[in-house]
Design an enzyme around this catalytic site. Structure first.
Site, mmCIF file in Angstrom:
data_model
loop_
_atom_site.group_PDB
_atom_site.id
_atom_site.type_symbol
_atom_site.label_atom_id
_atom_site.label_comp_id
_atom_site.label_asym_id
_atom_site.label_seq_id
_atom_site.Cartn_x
_atom_site.Cartn_y
_atom_site.Cartn_z
ATOM 1 N N GLU A 1 0.812 -1.209 0.000
ATOM 2 C CA GLU A 1 0.000 0.000 0.000
ATOM 3 C C GLU A 1 0.851 1.267 0.000
ATOM 4 O O GLU A 1 1.943 1.300 0.575
ATOM 5 C CB GLU A 1 -0.927 -0.001 1.212
ATOM 6 C CG GLU A 1 -2.001 -1.060 1.057
ATOM 7 C CD GLU A 1 -2.925 -1.180 2.251
ATOM 8 O OE1 GLU A 1 -4.072 -1.600 2.042
ATOM 9 O OE2 GLU A 1 -2.526 -0.860 3.371
ATOM 10 N N CYS B 1 3.358 8.394 1.514
ATOM 11 C CA CYS B 1 3.879 7.416 2.458
ATOM 12 C C CYS B 1 4.130 6.122 1.668
ATOM 13 O O CYS B 1 3.199 5.503 1.167
ATOM 14 C CB CYS B 1 2.849 7.233 3.568
ATOM 15 S SG CYS B 1 3.384 6.117 4.848
ATOM 16 N N CYS C 1 6.029 -7.080 6.865
ATOM 17 C CA CYS C 1 7.137 -6.614 7.695
ATOM 18 C C CYS C 1 7.510 -7.735 8.651
ATOM 19 O O CYS C 1 6.646 -8.471 9.109
ATOM 20 C CB CYS C 1 6.702 -5.366 8.479
ATOM 21 S SG CYS C 1 8.046 -4.572 9.386
ATOM 22 N N CYS D 1 5.959 -5.334 15.468
ATOM 23 C CA CYS D 1 5.652 -4.375 16.535
ATOM 24 C C CYS D 1 4.199 -4.630 16.947
ATOM 25 O O CYS D 1 3.324 -4.747 16.096
ATOM 26 C CB CYS D 1 5.850 -2.943 16.047
ATOM 27 S SG CYS D 1 7.555 -2.624 15.552
ATOM 28 N N CYS E 1 1.229 -2.508 15.605
ATOM 29 C CA CYS E 1 1.203 -2.185 14.163
ATOM 30 C C CYS E 1 0.475 -3.278 13.395
ATOM 31 O O CYS E 1 0.747 -4.464 13.561
ATOM 32 C CB CYS E 1 2.630 -2.019 13.653
ATOM 33 S SG CYS E 1 2.708 -1.702 11.883
ATOM 34 N N CYS F 1 -1.365 5.913 10.142
ATOM 35 C CA CYS F 1 -0.090 5.286 10.511
ATOM 36 C C CYS F 1 -0.311 3.892 11.054
ATOM 37 O O CYS F 1 -1.107 3.704 11.978
ATOM 38 C CB CYS F 1 0.599 6.046 11.639
ATOM 39 S SG CYS F 1 0.871 7.743 11.333
HETATM 40 N N1 SAH Z 1 9.461 0.116 10.026
HETATM 41 C C1 SAH Z 1 9.556 1.539 10.045
HETATM 42 C C2 SAH Z 1 8.598 2.272 9.119
HETATM 43 C C3 SAH Z 1 7.139 1.826 9.116
HETATM 44 S S1 SAH Z 1 6.053 2.280 10.436
HETATM 45 C C4 SAH Z 1 9.440 2.051 11.453
HETATM 46 O O1 SAH Z 1 9.169 1.264 12.341
HETATM 47 O O2 SAH Z 1 9.688 3.222 11.677
HETATM 48 C C5 SAH Z 1 5.804 4.007 10.376
HETATM 49 C C6 SAH Z 1 5.402 4.588 11.738
HETATM 50 O O3 SAH Z 1 4.045 4.260 12.095
HETATM 51 C C7 SAH Z 1 6.250 4.030 12.869
HETATM 52 O O4 SAH Z 1 6.617 5.043 13.755
HETATM 53 C C8 SAH Z 1 5.293 3.073 13.518
HETATM 54 O O5 SAH Z 1 5.693 2.731 14.795
HETATM 55 C C9 SAH Z 1 3.998 3.832 13.439
HETATM 56 N N2 SAH Z 1 2.823 3.000 13.706
HETATM 57 C C10 SAH Z 1 2.668 1.696 13.438
HETATM 58 N N3 SAH Z 1 1.449 1.260 13.823
HETATM 59 C C11 SAH Z 1 0.807 2.323 14.343
HETATM 60 C C12 SAH Z 1 -0.513 2.521 14.861
HETATM 61 N N4 SAH Z 1 -1.390 1.520 14.896
HETATM 62 N N5 SAH Z 1 -0.846 3.743 15.294
HETATM 63 C C13 SAH Z 1 0.038 4.762 15.211
HETATM 64 N N6 SAH Z 1 1.276 4.646 14.691
HETATM 65 C C14 SAH Z 1 1.669 3.444 14.267
#
Ligand code: SAH
Length: 373
Positions: free
Chosen positions: A106, A119, A126, A130, A133, A353
Site C-alpha cells: 500500500e 507514504c 514486515c 511491533c 502495528c 499510521c
Molecule cells: N518500520 C519503520 C517504518 C514503518 S512504520 C518504522 O518502524 O519506523 C511508520 C510509523 O508508524 C512508525 O513510527 C510506527 O511505529 C507507526 N505505527 C505503526 N502502527 C501504528 C498505529 N497503529 N498507530 C500509530 N502509529 C503506528
C-alpha cells in the site's frame, strides 16, 4: 558485452523503471542502440520516464520512430497495477498496488495545506512484529525492488496528474509505509537515488524522511549513503516496555539506538532526528515516561512526533486519553523540543499510521461467512 539480465522479447520485456543511469546504458547497448548514442539516449529516456512520466516509448518525440520501435520490443515502462483506490473524507488516498508476482503493498497520499506527503512502502509485509502495528500481522513478507519503490511515486504522480505541474501537491516522501526500510537497505537506497536525481523525479533529500524501528548497524550507512532525514520509532523509554512493543529492541536496546542517533551523520539543529512516539494508554504514556524521554534524548538535535495510536480490529491497545497526550507533550515542549501531535489522517479508510496491510489479500483467502456484516 554479456548481459544475462536482458530478457529476450519473447520471454518478456525488461522494465526500465528502477534501473540506475549506469545500469540503463548496457541494456540499451544490448538491445542494439549504437554505442556512440548510448549516453545521449540514456539521458533522453531518463527525462521521458522520470521528468515527463510517459508510459509509452511512442511519446518520446525526440527519438526516431525506428528506435522507439526497437525500445518498445525490448523494454517496458509498466507500472504496478492499482487494484484498489480509497479516498478518505479528509482527502487522504490509499492505493493498493499489485506487483508483477501478484504480491501487494500500500501507498498513501496525505494532502495538507501547502504540501502533500506520500507514504511509501519498502516491503510487502514486515518482519518486525511491533505489537501495535497492523502490518506486523500480515504473513507475507518480501523486499520491494528499487523499481517497485520508485513506481509507487510514479503511480502517485499519474493519479494526481502532476507530471508537468510546478505547483505540485506531492512535495514530500516518507518511507513509513509497510516494511522496515533498513532491512531492505540496498533497494531503498537505489530507489531514493532515483527519486532524488535532479533531472527526474527531483525530490530534494530534505523532503524525504526514512523511518526505522532502530536497525542500529545500518543507521550510519543510512546517513552517509542515503542522506535523507531520519525518523526513529522510539515508542518507549524503558527496555522492558520497548522489548514488548518493538521486539527489535531485544536485539538493539534503547542505549545502543540512542548512541547511533548521537553519532548519526548529518544531524544538526537544522536537520533534526524525528523521534516517533505512539501514545498507548497505560503502556508508555505516563508523565514519568515523558520526563525520561527528555532525559534520554538530551544533546540529540531532535523533534518528537507524538502519534495517537490508530486502532485496528483486534488491536491489543487503546489510544491514550487526549488530556494525557497534552500533558505528555507539555513536558516535552517545556524541555525545548517541538512535539507536534500528529493528526490521524485517513482513519476511515484504514490508511492512518500503522494501519497499512493488504486487507484484500486476507479477504480473498478467508471470505467472510455468508450473512456476516
Ligand atoms: N518500520 C519503520 C517504518 C514503518 S512504520 C518504522 O518502524 O519506523 C511508520 C510509523 O508508524 C512508525 O513510527 C510506527 O511505529 C507507526 N505505527 C505503526 N502502527 C501504528 C498505529 N497503529 N498507530 C500509530 N502509529 C503506528
Amino acid at each position: 558485452m554479456e548481459l544475462a539480465s536482458v530478457e529476450a522479447p519473447e520471454t518478456g520485456r525488461t522494465n526500465l523503471i528502477g534501473l540506475s543511469r549506469a545500469a540503463l546504458a548496457p541494456h540499451l547497448l544490448a538491445a542494439g542502440v549504437p554505442e556512440h548514442q548510448v549516453k545521449m539516449r540514456t539521458q533522453q529516456i531518463w527525462h521521458w520516464m522520470y521528468f515527463r512520466g510517459v508510459q509509452d516509448f511512442d511519446a518520446m518525440s525526440n527519438i526516431s520512430k525506428d528506435l522507439r520501435h526497437l525500445l518498445s520490443t525490448h523494454f517496458s515502462l509498466a507500472r504496478p497495477e492499482i487494484t484498489s483506490e480509497q479516498i478518505s473524507t479528509d482527502g487522504t488516498r490509499k492505493w493498493l498496488m499489485r506487483f508483477a508476482d501478484g504480491k501487494e503493498a500500500e501507498t498513501v497520499f496525505i494532502p495538507e495545506d501547502e504540501r502533500g506527503t506520500l507514504c511509501v512502502s519498502s516491503q510487502v509485509g514486515c518482519t518486525l512484529n511491533c505489537k501495535f502495528c497492523h502490518t506486523g500481522t500480515q504473513m507475507l513478507v518480501r523486499n520491494l525492488t528499487p523499481a517497485e519503490i520508485v513506481a509507487q511515486m510514479m503511480v502517485a504522480r499519474d493519479a494526481l496528474d502532476e507530471w508537468l505541474h510546478c505547483d505540485r501537491h506531492l512535495t514530500n516522501v516518507v518511507m513509513m509505509g509497510m516494511g522496515e526500510p533498513l532491512y531492505n537497505f540496498d533497494n531503498v537506497k537505489a530507489a531514493l537515488q532515483i527519486v532524488m536525481d535532479n533531472e527526474g523525479l527531483s525530490l530534494s533529500r530534505r523532503r524525504i524522511t526514512l523511518s526505522t524501528a532502530g536497525v542500529v548497524p545500518m543507521m550510519a550507512r543510512c546517513g552517509e549513503e542515503i542522506g535523507t532525514n531520519l525518523a526513529v520509532s522510539l515508542h518507549a523509554v524503558r527496555d522492558e516496555v520497548r522489548d514488548e512493543i518493538v521486539p527489535l529492541n531485544r536485539k538493539y536496546p534503547i542505549a545502543e539506538l540512542l548512541a547511533a542517533c548521537r553519532a548519526y551523520p548529518g544531524a544538526s539543529n537544522a536537520r533534526r532526528i524525528t523521534f516517533e512516539y505512539v501514545m498507548l494508554k497505560g503502556v508508555n504514556d505516563s508523565l514519568a515516561d515523558a520526563r525520561e524521554l527528555v532525559r534520554l534524548i538530551a544533546g540529540i538535535p531532535a523533534k518528537i512526533n507524538l502519534i495517537p495510536f490508530n486502532p485496528w480490529p483486534g488491536a491489543p491497545y487503546e489510544c491514550s486519553e487526549w488530556t494525557q497526550i497534552e500533558a505528555f507533550a507539555e513536558i516535552v515542549n517545556r524541555a525545548g523540543y517541538a512535539s507536534p501531535v500528529r493528526t490521524p489522517r485517513g482513519r476511515d479508510i484504514m490508511a492512518a499510521c500503522g494501519q497499512l496491510k493488504s486487507e484484500s489479500l486476507r479477504a480473498r483467502k478467508n471470505p467472510a461467512p455468508a450473512g456476516a456484516a
